[in-house]
Scaffold this motif. Structure first.
Motif, PDB file in Angstrom:
ATOM      1  N   SER A 519       0.764  -1.188   0.036  1.00 26.10           N
ATOM      2  CA  SER A 519       0.036  -0.099  -0.200  1.00 26.10           C
ATOM      3  C   SER A 519       0.859   1.367  -0.090  1.00 26.10           C
ATOM      4  O   SER A 519       2.133   1.191   0.145  1.00 26.10           O
ATOM      5  N   GLU A 520       0.223   2.404  -0.309  1.00 25.15           N
ATOM      6  CA  GLU A 520       0.937   3.920  -0.380  1.00 25.15           C
ATOM      7  C   GLU A 520       1.528   4.111   0.977  1.00 25.15           C
ATOM      8  O   GLU A 520       2.651   4.441   1.247  1.00 25.15           O
ATOM      9  N   GLN A 521       0.901   3.793   2.019  1.00 23.29           N
ATOM     10  CA  GLN A 521       1.291   4.161   3.241  1.00 23.29           C
ATOM     11  C   GLN A 521       2.485   3.280   3.744  1.00 23.29           C
ATOM     12  O   GLN A 521       3.504   3.768   4.314  1.00 23.29           O
ATOM     13  N   GLU A 522       2.523   2.104   3.559  1.00 29.57           N
ATOM     14  CA  GLU A 522       3.681   0.986   3.979  1.00 29.57           C
ATOM     15  C   GLU A 522       4.887   1.355   2.765  1.00 29.57           C
ATOM     16  O   GLU A 522       5.870   1.361   3.558  1.00 29.57           O
ATOM     17  N   ILE A 523       4.667   1.841   1.728  1.00 31.25           N
ATOM     18  CA  ILE A 523       5.779   2.424   0.960  1.00 31.25           C
ATOM     19  C   ILE A 523       6.236   3.551   1.277  1.00 31.25           C
ATOM     20  O   ILE A 523       7.452   3.803   1.459  1.00 31.25           O
ATOM     21  N   ALA A 524       5.366   4.445   1.933  1.00 34.36           N
ATOM     22  CA  ALA A 524       5.843   5.765   2.417  1.00 34.36           C
ATOM     23  C   ALA A 524       6.798   5.433   3.764  1.00 34.36           C
ATOM     24  O   ALA A 524       7.609   6.105   3.797  1.00 34.36           O
ATOM     25  N   ARG A 571      17.055  14.459  -3.387  1.00 39.81           N
ATOM     26  CA  ARG A 571      16.400  14.714  -4.439  1.00 39.81           C
ATOM     27  C   ARG A 571      16.033  13.464  -5.233  1.00 39.81           C
ATOM     28  O   ARG A 571      14.971  13.412  -5.969  1.00 39.81           O
ATOM     29  N   MET A 572      17.062  12.663  -5.208  1.00 37.30           N
ATOM     30  CA  MET A 572      16.840  11.337  -6.009  1.00 37.30           C
ATOM     31  C   MET A 572      15.759  10.539  -5.042  1.00 37.30           C
ATOM     32  O   MET A 572      15.016   9.702  -5.611  1.00 37.30           O
ATOM     33  N   MET A 573      15.959  10.401  -3.757  1.00 39.21           N
ATOM     34  CA  MET A 573      14.888   9.759  -3.025  1.00 39.21           C
ATOM     35  C   MET A 573      13.384  10.400  -3.155  1.00 39.21           C
ATOM     36  O   MET A 573      12.382   9.720  -3.204  1.00 39.21           O
ATOM     37  N   ASP A 574      13.363  11.598  -3.239  1.00 38.22           N
ATOM     38  CA  ASP A 574      12.165  12.239  -3.652  1.00 38.22           C
ATOM     39  C   ASP A 574      11.836  11.857  -4.832  1.00 38.22           C
ATOM     40  O   ASP A 574      10.549  11.778  -4.971  1.00 38.22           O
ATOM     41  N   ARG A 575      12.736  11.776  -6.047  1.00 34.87           N
ATOM     42  CA  ARG A 575      12.245  11.175  -7.204  1.00 34.87           C
ATOM     43  C   ARG A 575      11.589   9.963  -7.141  1.00 34.87           C
ATOM     44  O   ARG A 575      10.584   9.362  -7.871  1.00 34.87           O
ATOM     45  N   ILE A 576      12.151   8.999  -6.470  1.00 34.22           N
ATOM     46  CA  ILE A 576      11.839   7.546  -6.432  1.00 34.22           C
ATOM     47  C   ILE A 576      10.590   7.613  -5.571  1.00 34.22           C
ATOM     48  O   ILE A 576       9.678   7.009  -6.359  1.00 34.22           O
ATOM     49  N   GLN A 577      10.175   8.278  -4.653  1.00 37.44           N
ATOM     50  CA  GLN A 577       8.869   8.332  -4.087  1.00 37.44           C
ATOM     51  C   GLN A 577       7.854   8.782  -5.011  1.00 37.44           C
ATOM     52  O   GLN A 577       6.731   8.308  -5.076  1.00 37.44           O
ATOM     53  N   GLU A 578       8.098   9.923  -5.929  1.00 35.63           N
ATOM     54  CA  GLU A 578       7.225  10.370  -6.741  1.00 35.63           C
ATOM     55  C   GLU A 578       6.517   9.421  -7.772  1.00 35.63           C
ATOM     56  O   GLU A 578       5.675   9.168  -8.303  1.00 35.63           O
ATOM     57  N   LEU A 579       7.650   8.461  -8.403  1.00 38.44           N
ATOM     58  CA  LEU A 579       7.470   7.765  -9.291  1.00 38.44           C
ATOM     59  C   LEU A 579       6.612   6.597  -8.770  1.00 38.44           C
ATOM     60  O   LEU A 579       5.766   6.118  -9.415  1.00 38.44           O
ATOM     61  N   MET A 580       6.995   6.152  -7.602  1.00 40.19           N
ATOM     62  CA  MET A 580       6.173   5.167  -6.916  1.00 40.19           C
ATOM     63  C   MET A 580       4.704   5.761  -6.541  1.00 40.19           C
ATOM     64  O   MET A 580       3.631   4.922  -6.857  1.00 40.19           O
ATOM     65  N   GLU A 581       4.493   6.968  -6.226  1.00 34.38           N
ATOM     66  CA  GLU A 581       3.124   7.484  -6.097  1.00 34.38           C
ATOM     67  C   GLU A 581       2.451   7.437  -7.352  1.00 34.38           C
ATOM     68  O   GLU A 581       1.131   7.392  -7.430  1.00 34.38           O
ATOM     69  N   GLN A 582       3.267   7.555  -8.439  1.00 36.80           N
ATOM     70  CA  GLN A 582       2.417   7.744  -9.781  1.00 36.80           C
ATOM     71  C   GLN A 582       2.189   6.447 -10.448  1.00 36.80           C
ATOM     72  O   GLN A 582       1.753   6.417 -11.499  1.00 36.80           O
TER      73      GLN A 582
END
Length: 856
Positions: A519-524, A571-582
């Motif tokens: 789930s999104e919460q677990e990934i976050a 910034r790289m980790m933010d990009r990874i999280q953004e890709l996962m949320e999309q």
């Protein structure tokens, strides 16, 4: 301000309304300071009259107080008239002019005293006048100062205001009229029998009591369970009670009792028979039972915390509730080891959270509980919510079948052990099959175990399972279940003692979560865990680099390498999280692999040796100041060329060759200065002038960005000089921004003014930074002396707090003062994280910062 005669209307017309509002504000100031005793006396007297104080004392005291009040009011009025002096327009002009830079009103009214015959001097004077008149448009009315604390040191005006506020709440304007009828009268004497009555609602309703003598309406709405109290005075038997609301049987003797108390059970009639009696129809408002319902979606965290939102209602408030969970056996997938009948288990009952403060008549809360270790975790269960009110009534929600949230394990071996643990808790008849499955999955330990510790633990679990068999006791069952749970946690989380292993483990778990559709919460939460592991790993690399630099000072870093800051990694980790949320999991997986490769090859470089951060900051600010001075000189030369484009202006340009840099500028600043001057000489007319001004604006923008970077990393945080330096640099940055806008708008005069303010703010910031550095050096020297046997009461911890007389760290000081508590806490936490990543700090300080991060 000196008198200048009647000013021209065209000069003061832009400030007509600010000047008028300032004049009115000054009038309000003087009226307030002159007449505050008068209105204080008046509202205090009105408050006392509204409270009915005149009815509580003898009439003589009322007349004496009236005479004293009239005398005090007369004195206050005479004092106000004597002190009041109406403000003049010239005073308002002076006050308004004093609030603006450069006193533009006075400057606009001035005339040129000398040099009026000189063309250049007259042009400068006209430019100065134009700039001052333009600044008049920025005039804002001056706020009046209505404080009279110096004249009223005992705050008597607030005492009067408090008395009036209390009278508004507990008094009435109708009581004021009673002062006109002071003295005994026939109406005040007892004339025959009298009665009094009260209706008191139940305490949990929080409704006010009702004085029945004031109720003239024929009907009254009464909450269920209200208590009625009646008192009758005079001759016994003159008054009697007739009621049908309590359910009691009234005899003639009981009805004539002078003191009666009873509770309202149902609707009916209440009457007092006799002289001055009264009757009411009582309508009982029933107390409705509470209600509760589940609200929204049920969520669970990575750690297994179930979040069950619900909404509860009651007409007077809910006092408590429970959540009851039972196994929905019909909904369970009865396959494999769950095919047998489960052992009986008690239902799960947990209390529902209630609001700590506020109204409980209707609220929404979330039940947060961890059911991960329960045998029913991740299985279908029946959920029922129950609530009660203060009257003892209960309400329940509809029974709903849900999947009981629990922790999910992404490591395959850990997930298999958890599955066998659930089968063990399902029934002890599964023990032989569980032992065979565990032996099968651990047949090749080198392929599934990363270390010997979890393998040895699994061997111990197998030994206990096979020795106890299906005849094990309930206590042995619980011990084995706990051992299997701990083993699964070790396999899932790995060895956290090593920062590198923790980072690799966090990356593996995130990768598995993306593959298994978490789930999104677990990934976050897994993403946050990887961020924390990355910070720990960077701190470890920083220490290692510091140790290597101390052991091998002759070694130098290779210049043929790519540099990355911690912000780049974030910034790289933010990009990874953004890709996962999309939902772009393939791209997120590829980015995660790239991050893993970078982390494996990462090395931490040290800062400039032999120079403290404060010295580096001072050097950088000095360079910035010199570059700003050069920009201001070039803008001033351009301003001269606009008014004197002849040979004198060209001669001024020849004072510095096109390729000659400004003194004190270096690097990019010199190249930009040369480029800007060459463009200014190679182009002709208005186009060349605009190009040069745009170049100056670009250089001003780059200089502002550099100052912003220097301000972010400025040392001395938390100290008064350090904060003053930050504030001064912030003002310098704002002035640079204003200079940039002025250059782009072709306003060279405004740009020069803003640049002058920026340089002054820079100098002030450098002075404050020097004081902060000196203060820090004194503290460091004091700490060294303390370590050699100084007074422990003078020690300071890394946050700058004083130690007690016995050396214990602590303070009763208000550390945040008037600042926002949450914003200040966030700033302190960011500062601790920044300092913990600086490897050049002493080892003891880094360990202390790590302990702070672990705690907060």
């Amino acid at each position: 301000m000196p008198e200048t005669g009647k000013p021209r209307p065209d000069i003061l017309s832009p400030i007509k309304w600010p000047l008028r509002l300032t004049l009115w504000g000054m009038a309000a100031e003087r009226i307030t300071r002159a007449f505050w005793p008068l209105w204080s006396l008046l509202i205090a007297a009105l408050g006392l009259l509204m409270l009915g104080v005149q009815d509580m004392v003898a009439v003589e005291w009322v007349w004496v107080s009236t005479v004293a009040l009239l005398g005090a009011v007369g004195w206050a009025a005479w004092r106000g008239v004597r002190m009041l002096r109406w403000p003049r327009r010239s005073e308002a002009v002076a006050r308004l002019d004093g609030t603006m830079r450069g006193n533009p009103i006075q400057a606009a009214l001035d005339d040129q005293a000398i040099g009026s015959a000189d063309t250049g001097s007259q042009a400068v004077w006209q430019a100065h006048q134009a700039r001052m008149r333009k600044r008049l448009a920025e005039a804002r009315a001056v706020e009046p100062d209505l404080r009279v604390a110096k004249a009223d040191p005992f705050a008597l005006r607030y005492v009067a205001l408090l008395a009036f506020a209390v009278a508004l709440v507990f008094g009435s304007f109708l009581r004021v009229s009673s002062v006109t009828a002071m003295g005994p009268s026939g109406s005040d004497l007892a004339s025959g029998p009298a009665w009094e009555g009260w209706m008191e609602p139940p305490g949990y309703t929080r409704l006010p009591s009702v004085y029945l003598n004031d109720i003239t309406a024929p009907g009254i709405d009464v909450p269920e369970g209200a208590q009625i109290t009646l008192r009758m005075y005079g001759e016994v038997g003159a008054l009697s009670v007739d009621e049908s609301v309590s359910g009691r049987s009234l005899t003639p003797e009981t009805a004539q009792e002078t003191a009666q108390d009873f509770a309202v059970a149902h609707s009916g009639r209440l009457a007092i028979d006799g002289p001055g009696g009264r009757a009411w129809e009582i309508s009982v408002t029933a107390d409705a039972p509470p209600s509760v319902a589940r609200e929204g979606e049920i969520e669970s965290s990575y750690e297994g915390d179930a979040q069950i939102p619900f909404t509860a209602r009651d007409d007077y408030g809910v006092v408590g509730g429970t959540a009851r969970i039972t196994l929905a056996l019909d909904e369970v997938d009865r396959s494999y080891l769950l095919a047998t009948e489960p052992e009986p288990r008690d239902a799960i009952e947990v209390p529902l959270p209630m609001p700590i403060a506020g109204d409980r008549a209707e609220f929404t809360e979330t039940l947060v509980e961890n059911f991960s270790e329960h045998p029913w975790a991740n299985l279908p269960v029946k959920l029922e919510l129950n609530v009660t009110d203060e009257a003892g009534q209960a309400g329940a929600s509809d029974i709903e079948t849900i999947t009981l949230p629990g922790r999910r394990f992404f490591d395959p071996l850990a997930a298999a052990i958890i599955e066998q643990r659930r089968a063990l808790l399902w029934t002890r008849d599964n023990v032989p099959e569980i032992a065979r499955i565990l032996r099968a999955i651990s047949y090749l330990p080198d392929d599934v175990f990363r270390s010997a510790v979890p393998y040895l633990r699994l061997r111990g679990v197998l030994r206990d399972l096979e020795s106890s068999g299906a005849q094990m006791t309930g206590e042995q069952q619980d011990v084995l279940a706990k051992a299997m749970w701990d083993l699964a946690l070790i396999l899932e989380e790995g060895d956290l003692a090593s920062a590198l292993e923790r980072l690799q483990r966090a990356q593996e778990r995130l990768s598995e979560a993306m593959k298994n559709g978490a789930s999104e919460q677990e990934i976050a939460e897994l993403m946050q865990e990887m961020r924390e592991a990355t910070d720990d790993y960077l701190r470890q690399l920083s220490r290692q680099a510091q140790q290597n630099a101390e052991d091998n000072p002759e070694m130098s870093q290779s210049q043929d390498m790519m540099e990355m800051s911690q912000n780049d990694l974030q910034r790289m980790m933010d990009r990874i999280q953004e890709l996962m949320e999309q939902g772009r999991m393939a791209e997120a997986q590829e980015a995660l692999e790239q991050l893993q490769q970078l982390m494996e090859n990462m090395q931490v470089t040290q800062g400039q040796q032999g120079q403290s951060p404060g010295e580096q900051a001072m050097e950088g600010l000095g360079d910035t100041l010199r570059e700003q001075q050069g920009l201001s000189d070039e803008a001033f030369r351009q301003f001269q060329d606009q008014f004197n484009p002849g040979p004198q202006g060209q001669q001024g340009q020849q004072g510095q060759q096109p390729g000659q840099p400004q003194q004190g500028q270096g690097g990019d600043g010199q190249q930009q200065g040369q480029q800007g001057q060459q463009e200014g000489q190679s182009q002709q007319g208005q186009g060349g002038q605009q190009s040069l001004e745009e170049s100056l604006a670009d250089r001003q923008q780059q200089l502002r960005s550099e100052l912003n970077r220097q301000r972010q990393g400025l040392p001395g945080a938390g100290t008064e000089p350090g904060e003053a330096a930050r504030d001064a640099l912030r003002r310098a940055e704002e002035a640079m921004d204003g200079a940039e806008e002025a250059l782009r708008d072709d306003d060279l005069a405004g740009a020069i003014d803003q640049q002058s303010q920026a340089m002054e703010a820079l100098r002030e910031g450098m002075r404050s930074l020097g004081e902060a550095m000196a203060q820090q050096q004194q503290q460091n020297q004091g700490q060294q002396g303390q370590q050699q046997g100084g007074n422990p009461g003078q020690q300071r911890d890394p946050l700058g707090r004083n130690a007690g007389a016995n050396g214990q760290i602590g303070t009763d000081e208000n550390m945040v003062q008037d600042e926002d508590v949450y914003r200040r806490a966030r700033e302190l936490l960011d500062e601790i994280r920044r300092r913990s990543g600086e490897g050049e700090r002493p080892e003891e300080e880094l360990e202390y910062l790590e302990r702070l991060l672990e705690r907060f």
